[in-house]
Design a protein around this motif. Structure first.
Motif, PDB file in Angstrom:
ATOM      1  N   THR A   1       0.836  -1.202   0.000  1.00  6.96           N
ATOM      2  CA  THR A   1       0.000   0.000   0.000  1.00  6.96           C
ATOM      3  C   THR A   1       0.868   1.248   0.000  1.00  6.96           C
ATOM      4  O   THR A   1       1.780   1.375   0.824  1.00  6.96           O
ATOM      5  CB  THR A   1      -0.922   0.022   1.234  1.00  6.96           C
ATOM      6  OG1 THR A   1      -1.710  -1.169   1.254  1.00  6.96           O
ATOM      7  CG2 THR A   1      -1.831   1.238   1.201  1.00  6.96           C
ATOM      8  N   ALA A   2       0.583   2.158  -0.908  1.00  2.00           N
ATOM      9  CA  ALA A   2       1.309   3.437  -0.961  1.00  2.00           C
ATOM     10  C   ALA A   2       0.446   4.527  -0.340  1.00  2.00           C
ATOM     11  O   ALA A   2      -0.758   4.592  -0.608  1.00  2.00           O
ATOM     12  CB  ALA A   2       1.641   3.795  -2.402  1.00  2.00           C
ATOM     13  N   PRO A   3       1.012   5.394   0.493  1.00  2.00           N
ATOM     14  CA  PRO A   3       0.236   6.484   1.087  1.00  2.00           C
ATOM     15  C   PRO A   3      -0.340   7.391   0.007  1.00  2.00           C
ATOM     16  O   PRO A   3       0.281   7.602  -1.039  1.00  2.00           O
ATOM     17  CB  PRO A   3       1.270   7.223   1.943  1.00  2.00           C
ATOM     18  CG  PRO A   3       2.362   6.229   2.171  1.00  2.00           C
ATOM     19  CD  PRO A   3       2.401   5.396   0.928  1.00  2.00           C
ATOM     20  N   ASP A   4      -1.521   7.913   0.252  1.00  2.00           N
ATOM     21  CA  ASP A   4      -2.196   8.762  -0.716  1.00  2.00           C
ATOM     22  C   ASP A   4      -1.559  10.151  -0.757  1.00  2.00           C
ATOM     23  O   ASP A   4      -1.563  10.882   0.233  1.00  2.00           O
ATOM     24  CB  ASP A   4      -3.674   8.882  -0.364  1.00  2.00           C
ATOM     25  CG  ASP A   4      -4.446   9.665  -1.406  1.00  2.00           C
ATOM     26  OD1 ASP A   4      -4.692   9.138  -2.491  1.00  2.00           O
ATOM     27  OD2 ASP A   4      -4.778  10.836  -1.119  1.00  2.00           O
ATOM     28  N   SER A   5      -1.014  10.502  -1.905  1.00  4.44           N
ATOM     29  CA  SER A   5      -0.306  11.775  -2.040  1.00  4.44           C
ATOM     30  C   SER A   5      -1.244  12.964  -1.875  1.00  4.44           C
ATOM     31  O   SER A   5      -0.921  13.932  -1.184  1.00  4.44           O
ATOM     32  CB  SER A   5       0.385  11.843  -3.408  1.00  4.44           C
ATOM     33  OG  SER A   5       1.171  13.003  -3.515  1.00  4.44           O
ATOM     34  N   LYS A   6      -2.409  12.905  -2.494  1.00  2.00           N
ATOM     35  CA  LYS A   6      -3.347  14.025  -2.447  1.00  2.00           C
ATOM     36  C   LYS A   6      -3.789  14.324  -1.018  1.00  2.00           C
ATOM     37  O   LYS A   6      -3.823  15.482  -0.587  1.00  2.00           O
ATOM     38  CB  LYS A   6      -4.560  13.718  -3.319  1.00  2.00           C
ATOM     39  CG  LYS A   6      -5.562  14.866  -3.447  1.00  2.00           C
ATOM     40  CD  LYS A   6      -6.654  14.497  -4.440  1.00  2.00           C
ATOM     41  CE  LYS A   6      -7.602  15.681  -4.683  1.00  2.00           C
ATOM     42  NZ  LYS A   6      -8.389  16.000  -3.471  1.00  2.00           N
ATOM     43  N   GLU A   7      -4.110  13.279  -0.269  1.00  2.63           N
ATOM     44  CA  GLU A   7      -4.562  13.466   1.112  1.00  2.63           C
ATOM     45  C   GLU A   7      -3.474  14.088   1.969  1.00  2.63           C
ATOM     46  O   GLU A   7      -3.721  15.037   2.731  1.00  2.63           O
ATOM     47  CB  GLU A   7      -4.994  12.128   1.711  1.00  2.63           C
ATOM     48  CG  GLU A   7      -5.460  12.236   3.158  1.00  2.63           C
ATOM     49  CD  GLU A   7      -5.797  10.893   3.772  1.00  2.63           C
ATOM     50  OE1 GLU A   7      -6.244  10.869   4.935  1.00  2.63           O
ATOM     51  OE2 GLU A   7      -5.587   9.864   3.089  1.00  2.63           O
ATOM     52  N   LEU A   8      -2.241  13.574   1.867  1.00  3.08           N
ATOM     53  CA  LEU A   8      -1.152  14.109   2.677  1.00  3.08           C
ATOM     54  C   LEU A   8      -0.850  15.558   2.311  1.00  3.08           C
ATOM     55  O   LEU A   8      -0.589  16.387   3.193  1.00  3.08           O
ATOM     56  CB  LEU A   8       0.100  13.247   2.509  1.00  3.08           C
ATOM     57  CG  LEU A   8       0.299  12.156   3.570  1.00  3.08           C
ATOM     58  CD1 LEU A   8      -0.815  11.125   3.498  1.00  3.08           C
ATOM     59  CD2 LEU A   8       1.661  11.479   3.399  1.00  3.08           C
ATOM     60  N   GLN A   9      -0.876  15.860   1.019  1.00  8.34           N
ATOM     61  CA  GLN A   9      -0.597  17.229   0.598  1.00  8.34           C
ATOM     62  C   GLN A   9      -1.654  18.204   1.110  1.00  8.34           C
ATOM     63  O   GLN A   9      -1.333  19.304   1.571  1.00  8.34           O
ATOM     64  CB  GLN A   9      -0.500  17.305  -0.923  1.00  8.34           C
ATOM     65  CG  GLN A   9       0.742  16.643  -1.498  1.00  8.34           C
ATOM     66  CD  GLN A   9       0.971  16.983  -2.954  1.00  8.34           C
ATOM     67  OE1 GLN A   9       0.469  17.993  -3.452  1.00  8.34           O
ATOM     68  NE2 GLN A   9       1.742  16.166  -3.654  1.00  8.34           N
ATOM     69  N   GLU A  10      -2.914  17.809   1.033  1.00 14.07           N
ATOM     70  CA  GLU A  10      -3.986  18.689   1.503  1.00 14.07           C
ATOM     71  C   GLU A  10      -3.862  18.960   3.000  1.00 14.07           C
ATOM     72  O   GLU A  10      -4.033  20.101   3.454  1.00 14.07           O
ATOM     73  CB  GLU A  10      -5.350  18.067   1.187  1.00 14.07           C
ATOM     74  CG  GLU A  10      -5.698  18.070  -0.293  1.00 14.07           C
ATOM     75  CD  GLU A  10      -7.025  17.378  -0.576  1.00 14.07           C
ATOM     76  OE1 GLU A  10      -7.539  16.696   0.346  1.00 14.07           O
ATOM     77  OE2 GLU A  10      -7.543  17.519  -1.705  1.00 14.07           O
ATOM     78  N   LYS A  11      -3.555  17.923   3.761  1.00 15.47           N
ATOM     79  CA  LYS A  11      -3.452  18.098   5.204  1.00 15.47           C
ATOM     80  C   LYS A  11      -2.213  18.911   5.592  1.00 15.47           C
ATOM     81  O   LYS A  11      -2.269  19.750   6.508  1.00 15.47           O
ATOM     82  CB  LYS A  11      -3.443  16.730   5.894  1.00 15.47           C
ATOM     83  CG  LYS A  11      -4.778  16.006   5.793  1.00 15.47           C
ATOM     84  CD  LYS A  11      -4.772  14.688   6.548  1.00 15.47           C
ATOM     85  CE  LYS A  11      -6.151  14.027   6.479  1.00 15.47           C
ATOM     86  NZ  LYS A  11      -6.187  12.754   7.245  1.00 15.47           N
ATOM     87  N   ALA A  12      -1.095  18.681   4.921  1.00 13.26           N
ATOM     88  CA  ALA A  12       0.120  19.443   5.206  1.00 13.26           C
ATOM     89  C   ALA A  12      -0.080  20.918   4.877  1.00 13.26           C
ATOM     90  O   ALA A  12       0.355  21.815   5.623  1.00 13.26           O
ATOM     91  CB  ALA A  12       1.298  18.876   4.421  1.00 13.26           C
TER      92      ALA A  12
END
Length: 279
Positions: A255-266
């Protein structure tokens, strides 16, 4: 013969006046004051003279969303997770930071924030200009893809001569560790291929955040461990540089972490910190 009259009071007043005008001038000065000829007009100091307390800079509601594993912890451990751990620093007016981490059966999440107040000791360079120089070094170290590069160029690096998955900058490009990962956490297989990031979410400069800002996204890959994605958002406001690092490492290797979700939260954390600085 006319006698000269000596008036002690006049001599005393003259001595006192000389003492007042010939003092050292050290009273009221601070360690941040620029050295140099006092008759020369020095470059202006930065807007900010202190830094916020870092572990209280992210509110509880936001931390619950960023650290989903903490909600299942016992009350005491939950409070400890949300309280964060302050970075060791020797001058809290110049550099502060805090980090939070929580594990869950699904993934491990970590948030790091870092505040640096840049001070110039060159009388010809303002604090803001010096901060701009430090920030520019961090942008260079991030190896952001050229806006004019095509997807093929970004994959091969032939046009820009840069690797699109390059290392992220440090909060202080002169002395600090990477702003995209923990010390010693180097993206694996970086020589084989750039970190896969969905279209439109590649490392890039950001608008509407401080005086200047950029985002970096690095996926550390390995055949033996789970994939870890770290998103870094760095922005400058006057003479303060703020770094937000948010990472996730799923329990499953496939499983790869979701890039979009992490970027939005950061980015949400970075925007909140920018609001606090200007309040």
């Amino acid at each position: 013969m006319q006698r000269k009259v000596f008036v002690p009071g006049v001599a005393l007043l003259a001595a006192l006046a000389a003492g007042c005008t010939g003092g050292s001038g050290t009273e009221g000065s601070t360690a941040d004051s620029k050295a140099g000829d006092p008759t020369t007009s020095a470059a202006p100091d930065g807007k900010y003279r202190t830094l916020r307390e870092p572990c209280g800079s992210v509110d509880r509601g936001m931390l619950r969303d960023l650290l989903p594993g903490a909600t299942s912890l016992p009350p005491e451990q939950q409070e400890k997770a949300y309280a964060g751990t302050a970075d060791v620093t020797y001058d809290t007016d110049r550099r502060v930071g805090c980090r939070w981490k929580a594990d869950s059966p699904e993934a491990t999440h970590q948030l790091v924030v870092d505040f640096e107040r840049v001070v110039s000791y060159d009388t010809t360079v303002s604090d803001d200009d010096r901060a701009e120089e430090v920030y520019a070094k961090q942008v260079t170290a991030a190896h952001l893809p050229s806006p004019s590069a095509t997807p093929e160029d970004e994959e091969t690096g032939e046009e820009t001569g840069e690797e699109t998955s390059g290392t992220s900058p440090s909060p202080d490009a002169d002395a600090s560790p990477s702003a995209s990962a923990e010390p010693g956490d180097t993206p694996a297989d970086a020589a084989d291929a750039p970190s896969p990031t969905p279209e439109g979410l590649q490392p890039r400069t950001l608008g509407g955040l401080g005086d200047a800002a950029f985002l970096n996204d690095v996926l550390a890959r390995s055949d033996s461990t789970a994939q870890r994605r770290t998103v870094s958002v760095v922005f400058r406001t006057s003479n303060v540089i703020v770094t937000v690092r948010y990472s996730a490492q799923p329990a499953l290797m496939t499983t790869a972490p979701d890039s979009k979700e992490l970027q939005e939260k950061a980015q949400a954390v970075a925007r909140r910190l920018a609001e606090q600085i200007t309040e």
